[in-house]
Design an enzyme around this catalytic site. Structure first.
Site, mmCIF file in Angstrom:
data_model
loop_
_atom_site.group_PDB
_atom_site.id
_atom_site.type_symbol
_atom_site.label_atom_id
_atom_site.label_comp_id
_atom_site.label_asym_id
_atom_site.label_seq_id
_atom_site.Cartn_x
_atom_site.Cartn_y
_atom_site.Cartn_z
ATOM 1 N N LYS A 1 58.654 123.115 -20.520
ATOM 2 C CA LYS A 1 58.614 124.048 -21.810
ATOM 3 C C LYS A 1 57.078 124.293 -21.989
ATOM 4 O O LYS A 1 56.669 125.382 -22.409
ATOM 5 C CB LYS A 1 59.142 123.281 -22.952
ATOM 6 C CG LYS A 1 60.868 122.974 -22.936
ATOM 7 C CD LYS A 1 61.178 122.517 -24.245
ATOM 8 C CE LYS A 1 60.780 121.424 -24.978
ATOM 9 N NZ LYS A 1 61.252 120.081 -24.115
ATOM 10 N N ARG B 1 51.198 109.010 -22.417
ATOM 11 C CA ARG B 1 51.698 108.937 -23.671
ATOM 12 C C ARG B 1 52.989 107.943 -23.906
ATOM 13 O O ARG B 1 53.504 107.367 -22.924
ATOM 14 C CB ARG B 1 52.752 110.387 -23.776
ATOM 15 C CG ARG B 1 52.090 111.274 -24.582
ATOM 16 C CD ARG B 1 52.876 112.845 -24.369
ATOM 17 N NE ARG B 1 54.156 112.708 -24.989
ATOM 18 C CZ ARG B 1 54.775 113.702 -25.160
ATOM 19 N NH1 ARG B 1 54.392 114.947 -24.910
ATOM 20 N NH2 ARG B 1 55.961 113.473 -25.749
ATOM 21 N N ARG C 1 65.039 109.221 -24.661
ATOM 22 C CA ARG C 1 64.756 110.768 -24.974
ATOM 23 C C ARG C 1 65.743 111.598 -24.261
ATOM 24 O O ARG C 1 66.263 112.515 -24.827
ATOM 25 C CB ARG C 1 63.529 110.966 -24.545
ATOM 26 C CG ARG C 1 62.495 110.496 -25.766
ATOM 27 C CD ARG C 1 60.907 110.434 -25.178
ATOM 28 N NE ARG C 1 60.534 111.872 -24.953
ATOM 29 C CZ ARG C 1 59.410 112.100 -24.006
ATOM 30 N NH1 ARG C 1 58.878 111.200 -23.314
ATOM 31 N NH2 ARG C 1 59.043 113.318 -24.186
ATOM 32 N N ARG D 1 53.218 111.830 -15.617
ATOM 33 C CA ARG D 1 52.722 112.647 -16.543
ATOM 34 C C ARG D 1 51.302 112.006 -17.383
ATOM 35 O O ARG D 1 51.483 111.089 -17.710
ATOM 36 C CB ARG D 1 53.462 113.431 -17.768
ATOM 37 C CG ARG D 1 52.628 114.172 -18.773
ATOM 38 C CD ARG D 1 53.645 115.133 -19.297
ATOM 39 N NE ARG D 1 54.361 114.522 -20.384
ATOM 40 C CZ ARG D 1 55.186 115.221 -21.214
ATOM 41 N NH1 ARG D 1 55.213 116.625 -20.947
ATOM 42 N NH2 ARG D 1 55.919 114.400 -22.088
ATOM 43 N N ARG E 1 65.746 121.010 -32.534
ATOM 44 C CA ARG E 1 66.306 120.033 -31.529
ATOM 45 C C ARG E 1 67.783 119.389 -31.770
ATOM 46 O O ARG E 1 68.407 118.709 -31.653
ATOM 47 C CB ARG E 1 65.337 118.887 -31.541
ATOM 48 C CG ARG E 1 64.465 118.725 -30.290
ATOM 49 C CD ARG E 1 63.432 117.917 -30.500
ATOM 50 N NE ARG E 1 62.901 117.117 -29.113
ATOM 51 C CZ ARG E 1 61.863 117.261 -28.886
ATOM 52 N NH1 ARG E 1 60.982 118.247 -29.439
ATOM 53 N NH2 ARG E 1 61.366 116.703 -27.833
HETATM 54 P P1 AMP Z 1 57.870 116.569 -27.489
HETATM 55 O O1 AMP Z 1 56.349 116.550 -27.421
HETATM 56 O O2 AMP Z 1 58.508 117.788 -27.936
HETATM 57 O O3 AMP Z 1 58.553 115.862 -26.221
HETATM 58 O O4 AMP Z 1 58.255 115.499 -28.669
HETATM 59 C C1 AMP Z 1 57.709 114.170 -28.687
HETATM 60 C C2 AMP Z 1 58.632 113.370 -29.575
HETATM 61 O O5 AMP Z 1 58.380 114.160 -31.106
HETATM 62 C C3 AMP Z 1 60.162 113.537 -29.842
HETATM 63 O O6 AMP Z 1 60.675 112.442 -28.721
HETATM 64 C C4 AMP Z 1 60.440 113.352 -31.094
HETATM 65 O O7 AMP Z 1 60.544 112.140 -31.446
HETATM 66 C C5 AMP Z 1 59.401 114.228 -32.049
HETATM 67 N N1 AMP Z 1 59.984 115.571 -32.002
HETATM 68 C C6 AMP Z 1 59.233 116.583 -31.792
HETATM 69 N N2 AMP Z 1 59.878 117.649 -32.052
HETATM 70 C C7 AMP Z 1 61.077 117.366 -32.935
HETATM 71 C C8 AMP Z 1 62.024 118.058 -33.576
HETATM 72 N N3 AMP Z 1 61.995 119.343 -33.566
HETATM 73 N N4 AMP Z 1 62.876 117.319 -34.261
HETATM 74 C C9 AMP Z 1 62.757 115.909 -34.321
HETATM 75 N N5 AMP Z 1 61.968 114.993 -33.577
HETATM 76 C C10 AMP Z 1 60.812 115.873 -32.919
#
Ligand code: AMP
Length: 214
Positions: free
Chosen positions: A13, A160, A171, A127, A88
């Site tokens: 994404k 990360r 996740r 990553r 999400r």
């Molecule tokens: P990402 O970078 O999009 O993979 O997000 C990393 C982490 O941030 C996720 O595993 C969640 O813990 C949190 N997070 C990011 N976006 C959201 C969202 N829209 N709703 C809830 N948690 C989020």
């Protein structure tokens, strides 16, 4: 143009969002990036978000909804936006609908990028991200020119905390349980397009642009 990139962690994404920014000159809004920035600053939002993110769980809806409501009101979103990692949950998607209709706006495209779990785990465990500019690499598929250093800004590359295998599995489960229901949510609204997320960055970009251009 208003669009959402939907898909499990590691589906690409963020990478595709960066390509779409260059093509359409609209901002990428990544809730993950905003939350990681808040953690770096040790703000109250960051402190609360960290406990959830470290476990690979979702940050509570009310916090991320507030972030998005505020972000969409900024003037750079007037010509459109790319949402990456939001919504999400169905509650987040419903809140987004309300915010957009209050703004007199609506969603045009929701792209669901599909990649199987084993491939996602391969991508996420390898990553590495630049601490300075956020550029993403993969130790095997897209290595930096110099080990551990960003090609663009020479920043340090790191893994990360939530890209460790056990957290990744959580996740992916969270995605299945809480986020994948959004596929039928947006199918019902007739804005969903499924994209095969296996292939080169260029191939996937073409699949997205083909849909937008037809
Ligand atoms: P990402 O970078 O999009 O993979 O997000 C990393 C982490 O941030 C996720 O595993 C969640 O813990 C949190 N997070 C990011 N976006 C959201 C969202 N829209 N709703 C809830 N948690 C989020």
């Amino acid at each position: 143009m208003n669009l959402i990139l939907l898909g499990p962690p590691g589906c690409g994404k963020g990478t595709q969002a960066k390509i779409l920014i260059d093509t359409y000159h609209i901002p990428q809004i990544s809730t993950g990036d905003i939350l990681r920035e808040a953690i770096k600053k040790e703000s109250p939002l960051g402190i609360e978000a960290k406990t959830h993110m470290d476990q690979g769980s979702l940050v509570p809806d009310h916090l991320v909804i507030k972030i998005i409501e505020e972000r969409l009101k900024q003037t750079d979103c007037n010509r459109g936006f790319i949402l990456d990692g939001f919504p999400r949950t169905v509650a987040q998607a419903e809140a987004l609908d309300t915010t957009l209709s209050e703004m007199g706006s609506k969603l045009e495209y929701v792209f669901s990028i599909e990649v199987d779990d084993e491939e996602l785990i391969r991508r996420l465990t390898g990553r590495r991200v630049c601490r300075k500019c956020g550029e993403s690499y993969h130790i095997e598929f897209n290595p930096p020119r110099q080990d551990g250093l960003c090609d663009s800004c020479q920043g340090e590359l790191y893994q990360r905390d939530d890209d460790k295998e056990e957290t990744i599995r959580n996740r992916l489960k969270v995605y299945q349980d809480q986020t994948s229901p959004l596929i039928s949510f947006y199918q019902r609204k007739d804005v969903l397009h499924s994209i095969d997320g296996i292939g080169s960055i260029e191939e996937i970009k073409k699949r997205l642009l083909n849909i937008i251009n037809t």
